[in-house]
Design a protein around this motif. Structure first.
Motif, mmCIF file in Angstrom:
data_model
loop_
_atom_site.group_PDB
_atom_site.id
_atom_site.type_symbol
_atom_site.label_atom_id
_atom_site.label_comp_id
_atom_site.label_asym_id
_atom_site.label_seq_id
_atom_site.Cartn_x
_atom_site.Cartn_y
_atom_site.Cartn_z
ATOM 1 N N UNK A 198 14.330 2.650 36.233
ATOM 2 C CA UNK A 198 13.460 3.152 35.155
ATOM 3 C C UNK A 198 14.064 4.487 34.748
ATOM 4 N N UNK A 199 14.231 4.707 33.463
ATOM 5 C CA UNK A 199 14.597 6.059 33.025
ATOM 6 C C UNK A 199 13.511 6.571 32.088
ATOM 7 N N UNK A 200 13.339 7.900 32.135
ATOM 8 C CA UNK A 200 12.312 8.536 31.310
ATOM 9 C C UNK A 200 12.885 9.738 30.591
ATOM 10 N N UNK A 201 12.141 10.175 29.594
ATOM 11 C CA UNK A 201 12.509 11.360 28.813
ATOM 12 C C UNK A 201 12.111 12.643 29.548
ATOM 13 N N UNK A 202 10.853 12.724 30.029
ATOM 14 C CA UNK A 202 10.326 14.002 30.506
ATOM 15 C C UNK A 202 9.873 13.957 31.963
ATOM 16 N N UNK A 203 8.959 13.068 32.271
ATOM 17 C CA UNK A 203 8.366 13.032 33.615
ATOM 18 C C UNK A 203 9.304 12.288 34.558
ATOM 19 N N UNK A 204 9.171 12.531 35.870
ATOM 20 C CA UNK A 204 10.114 11.895 36.800
ATOM 21 C C UNK A 204 9.411 11.010 37.832
ATOM 22 N N UNK A 205 8.169 10.602 37.521
ATOM 23 C CA UNK A 205 7.477 9.657 38.412
ATOM 24 C C UNK A 205 6.983 8.459 37.598
ATOM 25 N N UNK A 206 6.685 7.373 38.314
ATOM 26 C CA UNK A 206 6.271 6.144 37.623
ATOM 27 C C UNK A 206 4.754 6.073 37.447
ATOM 28 N N UNK A 207 4.139 7.141 36.977
ATOM 29 C CA UNK A 207 2.688 7.076 36.834
ATOM 30 C C UNK A 207 2.211 7.384 35.407
ATOM 31 N N UNK A 208 3.130 7.351 34.450
ATOM 32 C CA UNK A 208 2.710 7.636 33.068
ATOM 33 C C UNK A 208 1.698 6.595 32.580
ATOM 34 N N UNK A 209 1.739 5.395 33.141
ATOM 35 C CA UNK A 209 0.832 4.323 32.700
ATOM 36 C C UNK A 209 -0.586 4.526 33.203
ATOM 37 N N UNK A 210 -0.779 5.549 34.085
ATOM 38 C CA UNK A 210 -2.119 5.778 34.626
ATOM 39 C C UNK A 210 -2.653 7.155 34.269
ATOM 40 N N UNK A 211 -1.744 8.109 33.981
ATOM 41 C CA UNK A 211 -2.118 9.521 33.919
ATOM 42 C C UNK A 211 -1.429 10.158 32.705
ATOM 43 N N UNK A 212 -2.218 10.621 31.744
ATOM 44 C CA UNK A 212 -1.597 11.158 30.521
ATOM 45 C C UNK A 212 -1.317 12.667 30.635
ATOM 46 N N UNK A 213 -1.688 13.253 31.783
ATOM 47 C CA UNK A 213 -1.530 14.710 31.904
ATOM 48 C C UNK A 213 -0.079 15.126 32.103
ATOM 49 N N UNK A 214 0.789 14.144 32.358
ATOM 50 C CA UNK A 214 2.194 14.475 32.626
ATOM 51 C C UNK A 214 3.082 14.254 31.395
ATOM 52 N N UNK A 215 2.485 13.866 30.275
ATOM 53 C CA UNK A 215 3.291 13.576 29.076
ATOM 54 C C UNK A 215 3.874 14.862 28.482
ATOM 55 N N UNK A 216 4.926 14.713 27.707
ATOM 56 C CA UNK A 216 5.422 15.798 26.875
ATOM 57 C C UNK A 216 4.604 15.840 25.576
#
Ligand code: BGC
Length: 221
Positions: A198-216
């Motif tokens: 998995x690659x991401x732009x900003x966050x470095x954990x696989x929890x963006x699908x549950x938690x929006x507080x880590x978004x850019x």
């Protein structure tokens, strides 16, 4: 002499403005969407050419099963108009697969959106995860997700694939200065029918699908 000093001043001011502009472009987790309406056809229309590109190339270390140099990565560009956010993804992926029965483990891209940017730690009605695989199959999750809100087109090329997405936004009053929470993700399966990276732009954990507080953040310009 006065002319010389004047020229010096003009050049200095321009240099400072240029440096600030470069910094703004490089601010981590901050993206800019320009105003414009592209044709959603997975072709890089003229309107995309002046948009900044954001790199989706940070691995989620815990879930990395392959050599990082073989991971799928992407650049993303953004545009907006009154009721849409558009994303153009140019994905580098050397081996394409949609073999997994899980949509998120197929070669695909995901855009996470927190339209009010209230950074909730669970998904509210303004939050959704939009996914498109390399064959154009749409899926998604989250309290604010409705499949009618997303249209997409894809094309394959020698290096990978292109995805163009149009996401219908909730606010009828999107305008210059609007900000939203955003994250980008590329899922990579090298043919094992399981996700290998998995690659991401900003966050470095696989929890963006549950938690929006880590978004850019995306700023509409
Ligand atoms: C995550 C998966 C998760 C899925 C749920 C993806 O972004 O990477 O681990 O199961 O979202 O929709």
């Amino acid at each position: 002499m006065i002319r010389f000093l004047y020229a010096y001043l003009v050049i200095s001011v321009a240099a400072v403005a240029w440096a600030q502009n470069q910094n703004a472009k490089l601010l981590k987790g901050v993206a800019v969407a320009k105003k414009g309406t592209p044709a959603v056809d997975a072709k890089i229309d003229e309107v995309w050419k002046s948009c900044p590109k954001y790199m989706v190339n940070q691995p989620i270390a815990d879930l990395l099963e392959i050599d990082p140099k073989d991971m799928a990565t992407a650049t993303v560009r953004l545009l907006w108009d009154d009721r849409h956010l558009y994303a153009l993804w140019v994905v580098k992926d050397s081996a394409l697969s949609a073999d997994s029965s899980d949509d998120w483990a197929q070669d695909s891209v995901e855009l996470f959106l927190d339209q009010q940017q209230d950074q909730s730690t669970t998904y509210d009605t303004d939050d959704a995860q939009y996914r498109v695989n390399y064959e154009g199959k749409i899926s998604g999750q989250g309290t604010g997700y409705d499949e009618v809100d997303i249209k997409a087109a894809t094309t394959k090329n020698k290096k990978g694939y292109i995805v163009e997405m149009a996401i219908r936004t909730q606010a009828a009053d999107m305008k210059v200065g609007t900000v939203m929470g955003i994250e980008f993700q590329v899922n990579d399966d090298h043919g094992s029918a399981q996700r290998d990276a998995i690659t991401k732009w900003f966050h470095t954990k696989d929890d963006s699908w549950q938690d929006t507080s880590t978004f850019g953040t995306v700023h509409l310009k």
